[in-house]
Design an enzyme around this catalytic site. Sequence first.
Site, PDB file in Angstrom:
ATOM      1  N   ASP A  89       0.857  -1.189   0.000  1.00 25.89           N
ATOM      2  CA  ASP A  89       0.000   0.000   0.000  1.00 25.89           C
ATOM      3  C   ASP A  89       0.893   1.240   0.000  1.00 25.89           C
ATOM      4  O   ASP A  89       1.399   1.650   1.045  1.00 25.89           O
ATOM      5  CB  ASP A  89      -0.911   0.014   1.236  1.00 25.89           C
ATOM      6  CG  ASP A  89      -2.019  -1.030   1.166  1.00 25.89           C
ATOM      7  OD1 ASP A  89      -1.774  -2.119   0.602  1.00 25.89           O
ATOM      8  OD2 ASP A  89      -3.111  -0.769   1.699  1.00 25.89           O
ATOM      9  N   LYS A 153      -6.820   3.724  -2.781  1.00 29.71           N
ATOM     10  CA  LYS A 153      -7.155   3.685  -1.357  1.00 29.71           C
ATOM     11  C   LYS A 153      -7.332   5.096  -0.824  1.00 29.71           C
ATOM     12  O   LYS A 153      -6.590   6.010  -1.186  1.00 29.71           O
ATOM     13  CB  LYS A 153      -6.034   2.949  -0.618  1.00 29.71           C
ATOM     14  CG  LYS A 153      -6.149   2.898   0.890  1.00 29.71           C
ATOM     15  CD  LYS A 153      -4.978   2.101   1.467  1.00 29.71           C
ATOM     16  CE  LYS A 153      -4.885   2.216   2.977  1.00 29.71           C
ATOM     17  NZ  LYS A 153      -3.710   1.485   3.527  1.00 29.71           N
ATOM     18  N   LYS A 183     -10.316   0.758  -2.015  1.00 28.15           N
ATOM     19  CA  LYS A 183     -10.143   0.402  -0.605  1.00 28.15           C
ATOM     20  C   LYS A 183     -10.433   1.625   0.253  1.00 28.15           C
ATOM     21  O   LYS A 183      -9.870   2.696   0.026  1.00 28.15           O
ATOM     22  CB  LYS A 183      -8.727  -0.108  -0.335  1.00 28.15           C
ATOM     23  CG  LYS A 183      -8.463  -0.382   1.154  1.00 28.15           C
ATOM     24  CD  LYS A 183      -7.060  -0.937   1.388  1.00 28.15           C
ATOM     25  CE  LYS A 183      -6.759  -1.017   2.883  1.00 28.15           C
ATOM     26  NZ  LYS A 183      -5.392  -1.546   3.151  1.00 28.15           N
TER      27      LYS A 183
END
Length: 217
Positions: A89, A153, A183
């Site tokens: 991430d 995200k 996300k």
Amino acid sequence: MEYNKYIDHTLLAPDATEDQIDTVIKQAIDNHFHTVMVNPYWVAKVHHALAETDVVTACVIGFPLGANTTKIKVAEAEDAIDNGVDELDMVMNIGEMKSKHYDKVEADIQAVVDAGHKAGKLVKVIIETCLLTDDEITKASQIVAKTGADFVKTSTGFSTEGATVHGVELMAAAVKGTDTAVKASGGIHSAADAQAMIDAGATRLGVSHSMQVIGKE
């Protein structure tokens, strides 16, 4: 609804102890969460502990500001891969996004996506929605999708606000029809919060209050 497999069970606090990491690992295994999400230092330990389970190892890259050089982000990603990470991430270069230097933003993301995908790993890109306008959220999400990243995200959880329904809706609309998913991360403290993010278009949730979300705390 069961939220377990939506959840990246997250512990990114700078003062996280080994005992706390062990607790998160056990909770993830016992409750079949999707991943254990940690800082890079803990990747090797988590990977070893999760061997032969249905939980995978994830870590953050360029966290939490996104202002590392691309070379450092790639090196950090490659180190995590060497230590057994399954999902990365990374934090987008937010300042360059705000500066409208979109080619630089894209190149930074692309380098990490390429490093991750070369090794068969998933890559998610944190755009820090609380620091962006609606138009910037849309543009950033489109850039992320263009690079072939697996997820865009919302948040690090370390800035002024976490995920919002509105932000997730904007992101989902921006990546619709691509292979990039959404996300939601930050500020998800209950099953109702989780459901709201899923309804808005998220297919993965970054949660540090996971036990609360699944009703076991």
